[in-house]
Design a protein around this motif. Structure first.
Motif, PDB file in Angstrom:
ATOM      1  N   ASP A 239       0.851  -1.195   0.000  1.00  0.00           N
ATOM      2  CA  ASP A 239       0.000   0.000   0.000  1.00  0.00           C
ATOM      3  C   ASP A 239       0.885   1.244   0.000  1.00  0.00           C
ATOM      4  N   ASN A 240       0.453   2.261  -0.687  1.00  0.00           N
ATOM      5  CA  ASN A 240       1.238   3.489  -0.696  1.00  0.00           C
ATOM      6  C   ASN A 240       0.763   4.438   0.404  1.00  0.00           C
ATOM      7  N   VAL A 241       1.401   5.582   0.473  1.00  0.00           N
ATOM      8  CA  VAL A 241       1.090   6.547   1.527  1.00  0.00           C
ATOM      9  C   VAL A 241      -0.360   6.981   1.465  1.00  0.00           C
ATOM     10  N   GLN A 242      -0.868   7.206   0.264  1.00  0.00           N
ATOM     11  CA  GLN A 242      -2.251   7.650   0.121  1.00  0.00           C
ATOM     12  C   GLN A 242      -3.237   6.583   0.588  1.00  0.00           C
ATOM     13  N   ASP A 243      -2.920   5.301   0.301  1.00  0.00           N
ATOM     14  CA  ASP A 243      -3.795   4.220   0.751  1.00  0.00           C
ATOM     15  C   ASP A 243      -3.910   4.197   2.271  1.00  0.00           C
ATOM     16  N   ILE A 244      -2.775   4.309   2.952  1.00  0.00           N
ATOM     17  CA  ILE A 244      -2.775   4.258   4.411  1.00  0.00           C
ATOM     18  C   ILE A 244      -3.481   5.479   4.996  1.00  0.00           C
ATOM     19  N   ALA A 245      -3.214   6.641   4.450  1.00  0.00           N
ATOM     20  CA  ALA A 245      -3.860   7.857   4.947  1.00  0.00           C
ATOM     21  C   ALA A 245      -5.376   7.800   4.746  1.00  0.00           C
ATOM     22  N   SER A 277      15.807   8.748   3.200  1.00  0.00           N
ATOM     23  CA  SER A 277      15.461   8.113   4.472  1.00  0.00           C
ATOM     24  C   SER A 277      14.095   7.441   4.376  1.00  0.00           C
ATOM     25  N   ASP A 278      14.041   6.159   4.770  1.00  0.00           N
ATOM     26  CA  ASP A 278      12.744   5.534   4.991  1.00  0.00           C
ATOM     27  C   ASP A 278      12.042   6.288   6.119  1.00  0.00           C
ATOM     28  N   PHE A 279      10.724   6.188   6.161  1.00  0.00           N
ATOM     29  CA  PHE A 279      10.014   6.953   7.183  1.00  0.00           C
ATOM     30  C   PHE A 279       8.854   6.144   7.745  1.00  0.00           C
ATOM     31  N   PHE A 280       8.552   6.404   9.005  1.00  0.00           N
ATOM     32  CA  PHE A 280       7.465   5.746   9.708  1.00  0.00           C
ATOM     33  C   PHE A 280       6.255   6.667   9.801  1.00  0.00           C
ATOM     34  N   TYR A 281       5.081   6.057   9.727  1.00  0.00           N
ATOM     35  CA  TYR A 281       3.859   6.676  10.203  1.00  0.00           C
ATOM     36  C   TYR A 281       3.591   6.069  11.582  1.00  0.00           C
ATOM     37  N   ARG A 295      12.115   5.014  -1.536  1.00  0.00           N
ATOM     38  CA  ARG A 295      12.121   5.092  -3.000  1.00  0.00           C
ATOM     39  C   ARG A 295      10.739   4.862  -3.588  1.00  0.00           C
ATOM     40  N   THR A 296      10.057   3.811  -3.121  1.00  0.00           N
ATOM     41  CA  THR A 296       8.771   3.448  -3.718  1.00  0.00           C
ATOM     42  C   THR A 296       7.578   4.083  -3.014  1.00  0.00           C
ATOM     43  N   GLN A 297       7.774   4.581  -1.766  1.00  0.00           N
ATOM     44  CA  GLN A 297       6.693   5.159  -0.971  1.00  0.00           C
ATOM     45  C   GLN A 297       5.628   4.120  -0.623  1.00  0.00           C
ATOM     46  N   LYS A 298       6.037   2.847  -0.525  1.00  0.00           N
ATOM     47  CA  LYS A 298       5.092   1.774  -0.214  1.00  0.00           C
ATOM     48  C   LYS A 298       5.456   1.107   1.100  1.00  0.00           C
ATOM     49  N   VAL A 299       4.443   0.487   1.725  1.00  0.00           N
ATOM     50  CA  VAL A 299       4.622  -0.142   3.031  1.00  0.00           C
ATOM     51  C   VAL A 299       5.542  -1.344   2.920  1.00  0.00           C
ATOM     52  N   SER A 407      10.832  -9.231  -3.330  1.00  0.00           N
ATOM     53  CA  SER A 407      12.183  -9.085  -3.886  1.00  0.00           C
ATOM     54  C   SER A 407      12.510  -7.637  -4.215  1.00  0.00           C
ATOM     55  N   GLN A 408      11.485  -6.799  -4.324  1.00  0.00           N
ATOM     56  CA  GLN A 408      11.720  -5.396  -4.616  1.00  0.00           C
ATOM     57  C   GLN A 408      12.135  -4.609  -3.384  1.00  0.00           C
ATOM     58  N   SER A 409      11.927  -5.195  -2.213  1.00  0.00           N
ATOM     59  CA  SER A 409      12.284  -4.507  -0.983  1.00  0.00           C
ATOM     60  C   SER A 409      13.650  -4.980  -0.534  1.00  0.00           C
ATOM     61  N   VAL A 410      14.637  -4.128  -0.559  1.00  0.00           N
ATOM     62  CA  VAL A 410      16.005  -4.479  -0.170  1.00  0.00           C
ATOM     63  C   VAL A 410      16.350  -3.677   1.075  1.00  0.00           C
ATOM     64  N   PHE A 411      16.293  -4.357   2.232  1.00  0.00           N
ATOM     65  CA  PHE A 411      16.618  -3.681   3.478  1.00  0.00           C
ATOM     66  C   PHE A 411      16.800  -4.731   4.559  1.00  0.00           C
ATOM     67  N   SER A 412      17.352  -4.307   5.705  1.00  0.00           N
ATOM     68  CA  SER A 412      17.543  -5.219   6.816  1.00  0.00           C
ATOM     69  C   SER A 412      16.232  -5.455   7.541  1.00  0.00           C
ATOM     70  N   PRO A 413      15.796  -6.700   7.716  1.00  0.00           N
ATOM     71  CA  PRO A 413      14.557  -6.945   8.452  1.00  0.00           C
ATOM     72  C   PRO A 413      14.656  -6.546   9.914  1.00  0.00           C
ATOM     73  N   TRP A 414      15.883  -6.432  10.433  1.00  0.00           N
ATOM     74  CA  TRP A 414      16.041  -6.080  11.848  1.00  0.00           C
ATOM     75  C   TRP A 414      15.972  -4.585  12.072  1.00  0.00           C
ATOM     76  N   ALA A 415      15.996  -3.836  11.005  1.00  0.00           N
ATOM     77  CA  ALA A 415      16.033  -2.379  11.182  1.00  0.00           C
ATOM     78  C   ALA A 415      14.660  -1.830  11.495  1.00  0.00           C
ATOM     79  N   GLY A 416      14.643  -0.665  12.115  1.00  0.00           N
ATOM     80  CA  GLY A 416      13.410   0.089  12.170  1.00  0.00           C
ATOM     81  C   GLY A 416      12.704   0.165  13.487  1.00  0.00           C
TER      82      GLY A 416
END
Length: 431
Positions: A239-245, A277-281, A295-299, A407-416
């Motif tokens: 979901d993108n930012v607009q979907d969540i909002a 920077s990735d960002f949290f709601y 980059r993608t603005q998706k959850v 596969s499109q999400s490249v990041f550490s699962p432990w982060a955040g």
């Protein structure tokens, strides 16, 4: 000295603030923080090892006041005034307790009207005078005790100046303090915010798809009164930012990750350069954080919080009442017993069914940027499929993180697990 109005079965407060039965712990804390200099000497009392069976208490010793919260719902269950000499009390605008007015039996009857005869407790040398939603306790001296007999207070006549005075008072919902429970969150405490009734984790055989949230908030006005409005929303990975909002409204706060100290656990982390920077709601009243890819603005991550006292982030979030169903036996899900995880599950009861004995946790230690130590100590993070369980030292779950395996999400699962403002305005004491 605080000057407070008593409303049986509802509240204790004044023109500037009001402690309402059923209000959430964090709302009471916000009131106390807004009255710095007026409400003093505040302590939070709880049981570190028995979090769900011992009440959570805010003790305001300078005013002789104690706010008692249900340990499960974290809503205000009762208000106790344990020292009547430290506070001035009114009922219907008329003072019945102050340094000038002693709360004698006659004074209580004149202020609140007649009621049933008092109940005598010989083991505590005291008797209780009960009104609906309100109980007054009187200490019995030897002379009064000899006159009580089996007739109760209705047969007694106290001479002038000899009438017992109230030693403490309790305010609650219902007919008796012993049987009282925390009422539902009053609509007057909604503050136009969104709250979660329950959260179900949507999964397939081995991965998480998203969350199904049963929500409630303040509805439209009917007969000059607001009503509770309930509805359900699904929020999914991708979901993108607009979907969540659109589903949840504006977040309580937006948090941008300035650094990622956990990226060392990602393969080839040194080769990756994060330019944005990735960002949290942060949804504090839902107990949920949602991480968006820069980059993608998706959850790409959900974090659900349990808000147990003794954790670094205590009092920032409301508890998320989640339910997670896991099937360790992938080959026979129909006949195998699922592992049910809730906000109240203890790690010992579920870890043996999910993890190998050799699995070691990642130790997570939070501290503030001002070099203040974390008095609560470290927590332990265990990975299972696309889930990270953050466990406190007492075995309770502090938070659960679900991350996208796309596969499109490249990041550490432990982060955040981001740093938040810590709960440092109170003294924390363990029972």
């Amino acid at each position: 000295m605080l000057d407070l109005e008593v409303v049986p079965e509802r509240s204790l407060g004044c023109q500037n603030y009001e402690f309402i039965l059923g209000m959430h712990f964090s709302q009471a804390v916000a009131i106390i923080q807004s009255q710095v200099g007026t409400i003093k000497n505040v302590q939070v009392l709880y049981s570190d090892q028995n979090l769900l069976n011992v009440d959570l208490i805010i003790n305001i010793s300078a005013s002789g006041l104690r706010l008692i919260f249900d340990s499960v719902t974290q809503r205000l269950k009762a208000i106790e005034i344990f020292n009547m000499k430290l506070v001035r009390l009114r009922y219907c605008g008329i003072c019945f307790n102050s340094p000038e007015i002693l709360p004698s039996i006659e004074q209580i009857e004149n202020s609140f009207g007649s009621t049933h005869p008092a109940v005598y407790d010989a083991s505590k040398n005291s008797f209780a005078l009960n009104f609906r939603g309100l109980t007054f306790y009187f200490h019995v001296d030897n002379k009064t005790q000899a006159n009580l007999g089996n007739h109760g207070l209705s047969s007694l006549h106290f001479g002038q100046g000899n009438s017992p005075v109230v030693s403490r008072m309790t305010l609650y919902c219902g007919n008796s303090f012993a049987e009282c429970k925390a009422p539902p969150l009053p609509i007057s405490c909604y503050n136009k915010q969104l709250y979660v009734e329950s959260a179900t984790v949507i999964r397939n055989s081995s991965s998480t798809k998203g969350l199904r949230l049963n929500l409630f908030t303040e509805g439209s006005v009917r007969n000059l009164e607001s009503c509770k409005q309930c509805f359900t929303r699904d929020i999914l990975f991708g979901d993108n930012v607009q979907d969540i909002a659109s589903s949840l409204g504006a977040p309580s706060r937006v948090f941008f990750k300035s650094e990622d100290k956990m990226k060392i656990h990602s393969p080839s982390a040194h080769k990756r350069v994060q330019r944005k920077s990735d960002f949290f709601y942060n949804y504090f009243t839902l107990g949920i954080d949602i991480l968006f890819d820069a980059r993608t603005q998706k959850v790409k991550k959900f974090i659900l919080h349990t808000n147990f006292p003794g954790h670094y982030n205590f009092n920032i979030y409301h508890r998320c009442e989640f339910k997670l169903e896991l099937h360790p036996d992938k080959n026979d899900q129909l006949n195998s017993n699922p592992v049910i995880v809730t906000a109240y599950s203890k790690w010992d009861s579920i870890s043996s069914k999910l993890l190998e004995p050799s699995d070691n946790p990642v130790v997570l230690h939070r501290s503030s940027s001002t070099n203040c130590s974390n008095i609560f100590g470290s927590t332990f993070c265990y990975g299972y499929e696309d889930i990270i369980f953050e466990i406190m030292n007492n075995g309770f779950i502090a938070s659960i993180t679900f991350y996208s395996t796309s596969s499109q999400s490249v990041f550490s699962p432990w982060a955040g697990i981001q740093r938040n403002d810590k709960f440092n305005d109170f003294d924390i004491k363990l029972k």
